[in-house]
Design a protein around this motif. Structure first.
Motif, PDB file in Angstrom:
ATOM      1  N   ILE A 195      37.207 -16.001  36.586  1.00 15.46           N
ATOM      2  CA  ILE A 195      36.972 -14.667  36.011  1.00 15.46           C
ATOM      3  C   ILE A 195      37.160 -13.946  34.920  1.00 15.46           C
ATOM      4  O   ILE A 195      38.737 -14.215  34.500  1.00 15.46           O
ATOM      5  N   LYS A 196      36.865 -13.375  34.010  1.00 16.48           N
ATOM      6  CA  LYS A 196      37.499 -12.627  32.134  1.00 16.48           C
ATOM      7  C   LYS A 196      36.698 -11.608  32.937  1.00 16.48           C
ATOM      8  O   LYS A 196      35.305 -11.347  33.296  1.00 16.48           O
ATOM      9  N   ALA A 197      37.420 -10.411  32.305  1.00 16.41           N
ATOM     10  CA  ALA A 197      37.325  -9.325  32.210  1.00 16.41           C
ATOM     11  C   ALA A 197      37.448  -8.319  30.642  1.00 16.41           C
ATOM     12  O   ALA A 197      38.482  -8.579  30.460  1.00 16.41           O
ATOM     13  N   ARG A 198      36.742  -7.914  30.025  1.00 18.19           N
ATOM     14  CA  ARG A 198      37.571  -7.010  29.009  1.00 18.19           C
ATOM     15  C   ARG A 198      36.791  -5.133  28.908  1.00 18.19           C
ATOM     16  O   ARG A 198      35.527  -5.385  29.366  1.00 18.19           O
ATOM     17  N   VAL A 199      37.191  -4.924  28.402  1.00 12.33           N
ATOM     18  CA  VAL A 199      36.729  -3.447  27.789  1.00 12.33           C
ATOM     19  C   VAL A 199      36.516  -3.031  26.094  1.00 12.33           C
ATOM     20  O   VAL A 199      36.278  -4.083  25.651  1.00 12.33           O
ATOM     21  N   PHE A 200      35.703  -2.493  26.428  1.00  5.40           N
ATOM     22  CA  PHE A 200      34.152  -2.318  25.276  1.00  5.40           C
ATOM     23  C   PHE A 200      33.876  -1.126  24.757  1.00  5.40           C
ATOM     24  O   PHE A 200      33.421  -0.246  26.026  1.00  5.40           O
ATOM     25  N   PRO A 201      34.687  -0.273  24.152  1.00  2.78           N
ATOM     26  CA  PRO A 201      35.350  -1.036  22.636  1.00  2.78           C
ATOM     27  C   PRO A 201      36.911  -0.676  23.574  1.00  2.78           C
ATOM     28  O   PRO A 201      37.109  -0.132  24.219  1.00  2.78           O
ATOM     29  N   ALA A 202      37.138  -1.742  23.090  1.00  5.41           N
ATOM     30  CA  ALA A 202      39.349  -1.967  23.131  1.00  5.41           C
ATOM     31  C   ALA A 202      40.138  -0.891  23.014  1.00  5.41           C
ATOM     32  O   ALA A 202      40.874  -1.508  22.158  1.00  5.41           O
ATOM     33  N   TRP A 203      39.468   0.214  23.224  1.00  3.45           N
ATOM     34  CA  TRP A 203      40.685   1.492  22.634  1.00  3.45           C
ATOM     35  C   TRP A 203      42.492   1.269  22.782  1.00  3.45           C
ATOM     36  O   TRP A 203      41.974   0.384  24.144  1.00  3.45           O
ATOM     37  N   PRO A 204      42.839   1.697  22.142  1.00  2.68           N
ATOM     38  CA  PRO A 204      45.006   0.347  22.905  1.00  2.68           C
ATOM     39  C   PRO A 204      44.767   1.585  24.345  1.00  2.68           C
ATOM     40  O   PRO A 204      44.497   2.210  24.319  1.00  2.68           O
ATOM     41  N   GLY A 205      46.059   0.683  24.382  1.00  2.00           N
ATOM     42  CA  GLY A 205      46.404   1.065  25.915  1.00  2.00           C
ATOM     43  C   GLY A 205      45.963   0.833  27.550  1.00  2.00           C
ATOM     44  O   GLY A 205      46.218   1.625  28.196  1.00  2.00           O
ATOM     45  N   ILE A 206      44.977   0.040  26.849  1.00  2.00           N
ATOM     46  CA  ILE A 206      44.353  -0.406  28.545  1.00  2.00           C
ATOM     47  C   ILE A 206      44.310  -1.972  28.484  1.00  2.00           C
ATOM     48  O   ILE A 206      44.035  -2.796  28.205  1.00  2.00           O
ATOM     49  N   LEU A 208      43.686  -5.025  31.567  1.00  2.69           N
ATOM     50  CA  LEU A 208      42.913  -4.949  32.682  1.00  2.69           C
ATOM     51  C   LEU A 208      43.108  -6.534  33.535  1.00  2.69           C
ATOM     52  O   LEU A 208      43.368  -7.579  33.112  1.00  2.69           O
ATOM     53  N   ASP A 209      43.603  -5.915  34.891  1.00  2.00           N
ATOM     54  CA  ASP A 209      44.199  -7.489  35.592  1.00  2.00           C
ATOM     55  C   ASP A 209      42.865  -7.316  36.770  1.00  2.00           C
ATOM     56  O   ASP A 209      42.764  -7.482  37.893  1.00  2.00           O
ATOM     57  N   VAL A 210      42.823  -8.865  36.795  1.00  2.00           N
ATOM     58  CA  VAL A 210      41.961  -9.592  37.269  1.00  2.00           C
ATOM     59  C   VAL A 210      42.387 -10.156  38.351  1.00  2.00           C
ATOM     60  O   VAL A 210      41.700 -11.249  39.483  1.00  2.00           O
ATOM     61  N   GLY A 211      43.816  -9.849  38.904  1.00  2.00           N
ATOM     62  CA  GLY A 211      44.485 -11.560  39.480  1.00  2.00           C
ATOM     63  C   GLY A 211      44.223 -11.537  41.092  1.00  2.00           C
ATOM     64  O   GLY A 211      43.882 -12.310  41.739  1.00  2.00           O
ATOM     65  N   ALA A 212      43.412 -10.168  41.688  1.00  3.18           N
ATOM     66  CA  ALA A 212      42.327  -9.894  43.153  1.00  3.18           C
ATOM     67  C   ALA A 212      41.436 -10.017  42.995  1.00  3.18           C
ATOM     68  O   ALA A 212      41.130  -9.854  43.942  1.00  3.18           O
TER      69      ALA A 212
END
Length: 479
Positions: A195-206, A208-212
């Motif tokens: 599983i991969k995850a990202r935010v859009f727009p990729a504002w700085p300082g965010i 994502l942890d998909v480990g769980a």
């Protein structure tokens, strides 16, 4: 009326008494659907009549204040169109109070919210670009976000969650800035193993942890069934979002979520866009506050006219847009020291009185129906619809309502029935409440006002066929 009727009495329980408050005559089709649904503890409310002959009205519990769910949006829409006007627009301003020396602004920049329904990331970028093209390069005093149009400015702070999913878009509590609806897009991609995850727009300082986050075999459309509320960890300037639950294999989707504090997210977006435009910030801090008197407007963005906004409110049953409109109504009516939501309720009550309508028992919370306290009588909602039908903004209201079997929240309902394409109605669904309210054309193309509600255990899951049977019956009336 040419069809068989059945007397119905004491088949639904009411708190504190047994049976219905009246012994109404209902169409056989409706009573049969009620029996099949086994809604023995539900309360049924109904007002239905042709506009050309009110003496033919069906009335059941018409004077009982009931939970309307999203059909309450009709009240907010009708009153806002009348009091604010169909051309009313929210706006967002960039302002400054300090002088500009060369290309350096000697103080903060103020971002003032005015109930703008359309301030998305692109609109924010254009606001800042306009400022940059006026010759401003450096802002020494940081960013001040002004949400003071509504009182209190942050209704979301300390508000109890409506349900177990406060991060989803339907639960967002708006403010006067309402940047991108206070949502950020989360993009998920899963194959058979990862599983991969990202935010859009990729504002700085965010981060994502998909480990769980584990993989499931659910269909992609059911991705949220195993979703668990993420944890957001604040580490200096980084917000780490720990995702949890399960996500379907071989699924790619985007979800608009409200996970990050809106003030922090606004500052991150403004600073990143300003940097991309070749600008810079000095040492000033970012904060919330009021714009000082005399500040000059440097750039503005205007939202769509209310007549266009209400289409989204009604067709999609957009809670946040409706709540924002309700707050705009309150802001336009509030006294100097009056909070915005009580002012909005007062404005609605005064509108009812001005139209000669009964307002007793009418209870509003946020104007969207996403509330456990809002109440309205079926007779009150029917009277509002009758007034609106002959009102000056009837065309705007009618085109905003979902059309049966065609669009909005009714796009999949009434397919192949007599009501398809002939009923314009607002839906409403909560766990223990379901409603339909609006206008239905009968077989002779004569308009009827129809308001029908079910309240009580199981109503939301089981009550829809009952409401649909009544609407279909109206659509088939030929005499």
């Amino acid at each position: 009326m040419g069809l068989k009727y059945l007397w119905v009495a004491a088949i639904w329980g009411l708190t504190g008494c047994a049976g219905l408050r009246t012994s109404p005559v209902l169409p056989v089709e409706v009573t049969q659907t009620i029996a099949k649904a086994e809604l023995t503890q539900a309360t049924f409310g109904l007002v239905a009549y042709p506009l050309h002959d009110r003496s033919r009205a069906l009335r059941v519990n018409a004077e009982l204040a009931m939970q309307p769910a999203s059909s309450m949006k009709l009240v907010t829409t009708v009153v806002a169109l009348d009091k604010l006007g169909p051309n009313a627009r929210g706006r967002t301003d960039l302002l400054a109070a300090a002088p500009l020396l060369g290309d350096v602004l000697q103080g903060p920049i103020y971002l003032r919210g005015g109930g703008d329904t359309d301030l998305d990331w692109g609109a924010l970028q254009m606001l800042l670009r306009e400022l940059r093209e006026q010759g401003v390069r450096e802002i020494q005093g940081g960013l001040v976000v002004d949400r003071s149009l509504f009182r209190p400015a942050r209704l979301d702070l300390g508000a109890p969650a409506f349900d177990e999913a406060p991060e989803f878009a339907y639960n967002v509590i708006p403010d006067a800035l309402n940047l991108n609806g206070n949502l950020l897009s989360y993009r998920f991609t899963a194959d058979a193993q990862t599983i991969k995850a990202r935010v859009f727009p990729a504002w700085p300082g965010i981060a994502l942890d998909v480990g769980a986050l584990t993989l499931s075999d659910k269909a992609c459309k059911d991705w949220d069934e195993d979703w668990l509320a993420p944890q957001v960890l604040d580490n200096d300037q980084v917000r780490r979002i720990a995702l949890a639950g399960a996500f379907p294999r071989a699924c790619v989707l985007s979800a608009e979520l409200n996970l990050l504090d809106r003030q922090w997210l606004t500052a991150q977006a403004v600073r990143q866009i300003w940097q991309e435009l070749g600008g810079a910030f000095g040492a000033g801090t970012d904060q919330e506050g009021a714009t000082p008197a005399g500040a000059r407007v440097l750039a503005s963005h205007h939202g769509r006219p209310l007549a266009e906004v209400v289409r989204g409110m009604m067709k999609r049953s957009d809670n946040a847009l409706t709540r924002l409109t309700y707050l705009r109504l309150g802001a336009a009516s509030a006294a100097a020291d009056e909070d915005t939501r009580p002012a909005a309720q007062r404005a609605v009550q005064e509108w009812f009185v001005s139209k000669g309508l009964d307002s007793a028992g009418l209870v509003l919370d946020n104007g969207s129906g996403l509330s456990r306290s809002e109440r309205i009588k079926p007779a009150q909602l029917a009277a509002l619809l009758e007034v609106a039908w002959s009102g000056r903004h009837a065309p705007e209201l009618l085109t905003s309502l979902p059309l049966a079997g065609v669009d909005g929240t009714l796009s999949r309902r009434f397919k192949g029935s007599a009501a398809e394409g002939r009923a314009r109605m607002k839906t409403g669904t909560l766990n223990d409440a379901v409603a339909l309210a609006g206008y239905v054309y009968d077989a002779q193309q004569r308009p009827w006002v129809v308001v029908v509600m079910l309240n009580g255990p199981g109503s939301g899951a089981k009550g829809r066929p009952v409401l649909d049977a009544l609407v279909d019956w109206v659509a088939r009336q030929a005499d």
